[in-house]
Design an enzyme around this catalytic site. Structure first.
Site, PDB file in Angstrom:
ATOM      1  N   LYS A 191      49.499  25.946  56.202  1.00  0.00           N
ATOM      2  CA  LYS A 191      50.090  27.237  56.574  1.00  0.00           C
ATOM      3  C   LYS A 191      48.967  28.270  56.590  1.00  0.00           C
ATOM      4  O   LYS A 191      48.556  28.777  55.551  1.00  0.00           O
ATOM      5  CB  LYS A 191      51.142  27.627  55.532  1.00  0.00           C
ATOM      6  CG  LYS A 191      52.252  28.505  56.059  1.00  0.00           C
ATOM      7  CD  LYS A 191      51.823  29.832  56.611  1.00  0.00           C
ATOM      8  CE  LYS A 191      51.682  30.879  55.541  1.00  0.00           C
ATOM      9  NZ  LYS A 191      51.229  32.171  56.086  1.00  0.00           N
ATOM     10  N   GLY A 243      44.523  32.718  47.910  1.00  0.00           N
ATOM     11  CA  GLY A 243      45.058  34.024  48.287  1.00  0.00           C
ATOM     12  C   GLY A 243      45.043  34.950  47.097  1.00  0.00           C
ATOM     13  O   GLY A 243      44.250  34.790  46.169  1.00  0.00           O
ATOM     14  N   SER A 244      45.951  35.900  47.109  1.00  0.00           N
ATOM     15  CA  SER A 244      45.940  36.940  46.088  1.00  0.00           C
ATOM     16  C   SER A 244      46.581  36.455  44.787  1.00  0.00           C
ATOM     17  O   SER A 244      47.407  35.536  44.788  1.00  0.00           O
ATOM     18  CB  SER A 244      46.691  38.168  46.600  1.00  0.00           C
ATOM     19  OG  SER A 244      48.031  37.824  46.869  1.00  0.00           O
ATOM     20  N   THR A 245      46.209  37.096  43.705  1.00  0.00           N
ATOM     21  CA  THR A 245      46.761  36.731  42.395  1.00  0.00           C
ATOM     22  C   THR A 245      48.263  36.963  42.360  1.00  0.00           C
ATOM     23  O   THR A 245      49.013  36.159  41.800  1.00  0.00           O
ATOM     24  CB  THR A 245      46.024  37.512  41.296  1.00  0.00           C
ATOM     25  OG1 THR A 245      44.659  37.060  41.287  1.00  0.00           O
ATOM     26  CG2 THR A 245      46.632  37.288  39.927  1.00  0.00           C
ATOM     27  N   GLY A 248      49.908  34.153  44.105  1.00  0.00           N
ATOM     28  CA  GLY A 248      49.675  32.964  43.274  1.00  0.00           C
ATOM     29  C   GLY A 248      50.694  32.867  42.141  1.00  0.00           C
ATOM     30  O   GLY A 248      51.217  31.790  41.838  1.00  0.00           O
ATOM     31  N   GLU A 266      43.486  29.312  44.012  1.00  0.00           N
ATOM     32  CA  GLU A 266      42.189  30.011  44.119  1.00  0.00           C
ATOM     33  C   GLU A 266      42.522  31.460  44.446  1.00  0.00           C
ATOM     34  O   GLU A 266      42.985  31.748  45.545  1.00  0.00           O
ATOM     35  CB  GLU A 266      41.336  29.422  45.248  1.00  0.00           C
ATOM     36  CG  GLU A 266      40.979  27.968  45.106  1.00  0.00           C
ATOM     37  CD  GLU A 266      39.927  27.719  44.052  1.00  0.00           C
ATOM     38  OE1 GLU A 266      39.354  28.679  43.515  1.00  0.00           O
ATOM     39  OE2 GLU A 266      39.702  26.529  43.763  1.00  0.00           O
ATOM     40  N   CYS A 301      36.358  36.668  48.285  1.00  0.00           N
ATOM     41  CA  CYS A 301      36.929  36.525  46.948  1.00  0.00           C
ATOM     42  C   CYS A 301      35.847  36.669  45.891  1.00  0.00           C
ATOM     43  O   CYS A 301      36.099  37.144  44.802  1.00  0.00           O
ATOM     44  CB  CYS A 301      37.647  35.198  46.821  1.00  0.00           C
ATOM     45  SG  CYS A 301      36.642  33.840  47.373  1.00  0.00           S
ATOM     46  N   GLU A 398      41.005  44.594  42.792  1.00  0.00           N
ATOM     47  CA  GLU A 398      40.326  43.973  43.925  1.00  0.00           C
ATOM     48  C   GLU A 398      40.655  44.758  45.192  1.00  0.00           C
ATOM     49  O   GLU A 398      41.824  44.971  45.505  1.00  0.00           O
ATOM     50  CB  GLU A 398      40.793  42.524  44.090  1.00  0.00           C
ATOM     51  CG  GLU A 398      40.055  41.816  45.207  1.00  0.00           C
ATOM     52  CD  GLU A 398      40.510  40.375  45.408  1.00  0.00           C
ATOM     53  OE1 GLU A 398      41.726  40.146  45.484  1.00  0.00           O
ATOM     54  OE2 GLU A 398      39.649  39.494  45.489  1.00  0.00           O
TER      55      GLU A 398
HETATM   56  P1  NAP Z   1      47.826  36.679  50.263  1.00  0.00           P
HETATM   57  O1  NAP Z   1      48.492  37.889  50.757  1.00  0.00           O
HETATM   58  O2  NAP Z   1      48.112  36.228  48.882  1.00  0.00           O
HETATM   59  O3  NAP Z   1      48.162  35.528  51.298  1.00  0.00           O
HETATM   60  C1  NAP Z   1      47.635  34.225  51.186  1.00  0.00           C
HETATM   61  C2  NAP Z   1      48.532  33.270  51.920  1.00  0.00           C
HETATM   62  O4  NAP Z   1      49.810  33.226  51.280  1.00  0.00           O
HETATM   63  C3  NAP Z   1      48.797  33.661  53.348  1.00  0.00           C
HETATM   64  O5  NAP Z   1      48.871  32.489  54.138  1.00  0.00           O
HETATM   65  C4  NAP Z   1      50.148  34.335  53.252  1.00  0.00           C
HETATM   66  O6  NAP Z   1      50.842  34.309  54.448  1.00  0.00           O
HETATM   67  C5  NAP Z   1      50.835  33.502  52.213  1.00  0.00           C
HETATM   68  N1  NAP Z   1      51.949  34.163  51.516  1.00  0.00           N
HETATM   69  C6  NAP Z   1      52.241  35.485  51.450  1.00  0.00           C
HETATM   70  N2  NAP Z   1      53.336  35.692  50.679  1.00  0.00           N
HETATM   71  C7  NAP Z   1      53.732  34.468  50.255  1.00  0.00           C
HETATM   72  C8  NAP Z   1      54.791  34.013  49.410  1.00  0.00           C
HETATM   73  N3  NAP Z   1      55.663  34.856  48.851  1.00  0.00           N
HETATM   74  N4  NAP Z   1      54.895  32.694  49.175  1.00  0.00           N
HETATM   75  C9  NAP Z   1      54.017  31.822  49.717  1.00  0.00           C
HETATM   76  N5  NAP Z   1      53.000  32.196  50.521  1.00  0.00           N
HETATM   77  C10 NAP Z   1      52.851  33.510  50.781  1.00  0.00           C
HETATM   78  O7  NAP Z   1      46.251  36.821  50.335  1.00  0.00           O
HETATM   79  P2  NAP Z   1      45.395  37.258  51.592  1.00  0.00           P
HETATM   80  O8  NAP Z   1      45.573  38.730  51.764  1.00  0.00           O
HETATM   81  O9  NAP Z   1      45.660  36.366  52.741  1.00  0.00           O
HETATM   82  O10 NAP Z   1      43.929  36.928  51.107  1.00  0.00           O
HETATM   83  C11 NAP Z   1      43.218  37.776  50.268  1.00  0.00           C
HETATM   84  C12 NAP Z   1      43.236  37.243  48.853  1.00  0.00           C
HETATM   85  O11 NAP Z   1      42.762  35.911  48.822  1.00  0.00           O
HETATM   86  C13 NAP Z   1      42.315  38.011  47.951  1.00  0.00           C
HETATM   87  O12 NAP Z   1      42.949  38.278  46.723  1.00  0.00           O
HETATM   88  C14 NAP Z   1      41.148  37.073  47.749  1.00  0.00           C
HETATM   89  O13 NAP Z   1      40.435  37.262  46.582  1.00  0.00           O
HETATM   90  C15 NAP Z   1      41.810  35.756  47.788  1.00  0.00           C
HETATM   91  N6  NAP Z   1      40.853  34.702  48.122  1.00  0.00           N
HETATM   92  C16 NAP Z   1      40.479  33.841  47.137  1.00  0.00           C
HETATM   93  C17 NAP Z   1      39.565  32.838  47.387  1.00  0.00           C
HETATM   94  C18 NAP Z   1      39.157  31.891  46.312  1.00  0.00           C
HETATM   95  O14 NAP Z   1      38.669  30.834  46.640  1.00  0.00           O
HETATM   96  N7  NAP Z   1      39.348  32.206  45.056  1.00  0.00           N
HETATM   97  C19 NAP Z   1      39.032  32.694  48.668  1.00  0.00           C
HETATM   98  C20 NAP Z   1      39.436  33.590  49.659  1.00  0.00           C
HETATM   99  C21 NAP Z   1      40.359  34.583  49.371  1.00  0.00           C
HETATM  100  P3  NAP Z   1      50.807  35.580  55.452  1.00  0.00           P
HETATM  101  O15 NAP Z   1      49.382  36.035  55.577  1.00  0.00           O
HETATM  102  O16 NAP Z   1      51.298  35.015  56.710  1.00  0.00           O
HETATM  103  O17 NAP Z   1      51.657  36.625  54.825  1.00  0.00           O
END
Ligand code: NAP
Ligand code: MG
Length: 496
Positions: A191, A243-245, A248, A266, A301, A398
């Site tokens: 996804k 994705g975001s905490t 997560g 992650e 990240c 963040e």
């Molecule tokens: P996000 O808003 O948490 O989204 C991540 C993924 O989860 C997207 O595919 C999103 O879909 C999906 N999602 C959203 N709401 C969901 C829910 N309720 N249930 C299941 N899935 C859901 O994060 P982002 O804005 O895409 O990415 C930024 C974050 O990722 C930052 O916090 C960054 O630090 C973190 N990150 C971490 C790493 C690591 O390796 N530690 C690497 C890269 C990024 P949609 O986008 O379609 O809403």
């Protein structure tokens, strides 16, 4: 035309054909509801494609196809050597399609074409190669036990793995999941983020072309809903998330509400980059500090978003930092000369600008602070630096944008305390010429990766990548990642 010119990539973009459908059971399909969402380019705010908005019926179909393929053992039952050769073919196809995939990534996420062609796409191919090459070399164990027994400890694929990934390195973060998951013999449902679904959709066809059987690799784009549906799904065995905490935490709850699927997270970071007064090379450290927060528009990240600098060298360091920041002037991501591209979308742009407003109220602006290139219709923010106190909002949360918080300290102990005073623990760095200090500080930093006299080094797959504390659990990359996608089995054979 010169490949090193903006015109070349603009020309290629004008004739690019873009696939926006989901990929389920070996074929592209519209969402069963017929719904789509707009995929917009942050370069100019224009529509790139209509993308399938996958809902429950599509997620169910993808998971069912993945399960059928797994149960039929069309992939998991192959000799690992065979899986290896198919995966190597897939990686080769990614490399052959490097320019097309890079262009998709750049148009979709606003990342500079110089980066997508050199980091994102080759990095994803390398990841697949690395796990492909590992899979016919890692075996199980024969363990000591009673003399009348033979004790085997083996690893078996876990089943259906769902991967939910973000938009900052869309293909690369996906590869860090599907590489080891597929190498280990699982079926995968990917996804991608709604903000950047295009490369995931495209590589699915390449997977089929390489010989990955139908149903083994599926892609369900959509706006948030498919991620939640996968995390709640009773027939998904493992959910690997980047994705975001906040999301997560939801995913762990969904697993608890459903089938206790394995969850690997992650998550975010607020990584400290500590410069001690005996830093051996201030110029190199300043360049690295700028790269740590401005590379990829700060959408990292591991971004070194907290620069902890010793009071004695602060002025000298900040002078150099300001010079280094000029190397990240926002430009058209399609121009191979551009080192800083566009923020991924309007939502993220507003979020970052909101933090900059908060910063203006609570800290001293040293550099930047504005949206730029507005006439392009795209979303650009210049490198921004604030002088802050450690408890400022912008120094704790963040931002995921090109905004650096500079924090001043007087002793090593104080620096370590500030560095560790965070809910996150993804990465950290320390700059010092003293070997003992380097090791002592590295040991005391609560983070999954610590860099000494560098930042963001380590393109090799050998390093496990992931976080302490609320930066997540489990590790991507390295042989350790295979553990996430396998179950351990003890087999005890009684001889007499
Ligand atoms: P996000 O808003 O948490 O989204 C991540 C993924 O989860 C997207 O595919 C999103 O879909 C999906 N999602 C959203 N709401 C969901 C829910 N309720 N249930 C299941 N899935 C859901 O994060 P982002 O804005 O895409 O990415 C930024 C974050 O990722 C930052 O916090 C960054 O630090 C973190 N990150 C971490 C790493 C690591 O390796 N530690 C690497 C890269 C990024 P949609 O986008 O379609 O809403
Ligand atoms: Mg996009």
């Amino acid at each position: 035309m010169d490949k090193n010119s903006l015109a070349y990539w603009q020309d290629k973009a004008a004739t690019l054909s873009i696939e926006g459908r989901a990929f389920i059971d070996g074929a592209y399909r519209d969402a069963q509801s017929g719904r789509t969402f707009d995929c917009v380019s942050p370069i100019d705010g224009k529509l790139l494609a209509k993308v399938a908005d996958s809902g429950a019926a599509d997620v169910d179909a993808a998971v069912a196809a993945a399960r059928r393929a797994f149960d039929a053992r069309v992939w998991s039952g192959l000799n690992p050597r065979k899986r290896k050769s198919v995966l190597l073919r897939w990686a080769k196809l990614m490399r052959e399609h490097r320019d097309e995939l890079s262009l998709l990534e750049t148009l979709d996420a606003g990342k500079p074409i110089a980066d997508t062609t050199s980091v994102d796409v080759p990095g994803a191919a390398y990841c697949v190669e690395w796990y492909a090459e590992a899979i016919d070399k890692v075996g199980g164990e024969v363990v000591p036990s009673d003399h009348h027994l033979v004790g085997l400890v083996t690893r078996e694929p876990i089943g259906v793995v769902a991967a939910v990934v973000p938009w900052n390195f869309p293909l690369l973060m996906a590869a860090w999941k599907f590489g080891p998951a597929l190498a280990a013999g699982n079926s995968v449902v990917l996804k991608p983020s709604e903000k950047s679904p295009l490369t995931a959709i495209r590589v699915a066809q390449l997977a089929l072309d390489a010989g990955i059987p139908a149903g083994v690799f599926n892609v369900v784009p959509g706006g948030g809903e498919p991620g939640k549906l996968l995390a709640l799904h009773a027939d998904v065995d493992c959910l690997a998330f980047t994705g975001s905490t906040n999301v997560g935490k939801l995913i762990m709850q969904y697993a608890g509400q459903s089938n206790l699927k394995r969850v690997w997270l992650e998550l975010g970071g607020k990584s400290p980059n500590i410069v001690l007064p005996d830093c051996p090379d201030l110029d190199r450290a300043a360049n690295a500090a700028a790269g740590a927060i401005f590379y990829n528009m700060g959408e990292m990240c591991t971004a070194g978003s907290r620069l902890l600098v010793h009071r004695d060298i602060k002025d000298a360091f900040l002078e150099r930092l300001a010079v280094a920041a000029r190397g990240y002037t926002p430009g058209n991501p399609l121009d191979p000369q551009t080192s800083m591209g566009a923020i991924v979308d309007q939502v993220q742009l507003d979020r970052v600008l909101g933090y900059i407003e908060a910063g203006r109220a609570e800290a001293k602006l040293l550099l930047g602070g504005s949206r730029v290139k507005q006439e392009s219709g795209g979303f650009y923010i210049e490198p921004t630096v604030f002088d802050v106190k450690p408890d400022a909002k912008i120094a704790r949360e963040e931002i995921f944008g090109p905004v650096l918080s500079v924090i001043t300290f007087d002793t090593v102990e104080e620096a370590v305390r500030i560095a560790n005073d965070s809910d996150y623990g993804l990465a950290a760095a320390v700059w010092t010429g003293n070997l003992t200090t380097a090791h002592e500080v590295a040991r005391s930093l609560r983070a999954g990766t610590v860099w000494v006299n560098c930042y963001d080094e380590g393109g090799d797959m050998n390093f496990p990548f992931g976080g302490y504390k609320q930066s997540g659990n489990g590790r991507d990359k390295s042989l350790h990642a295979l553990e996430k996608y396998t179950e351990l089995k003890s087999t005890l054979v009684r001889l007499r």
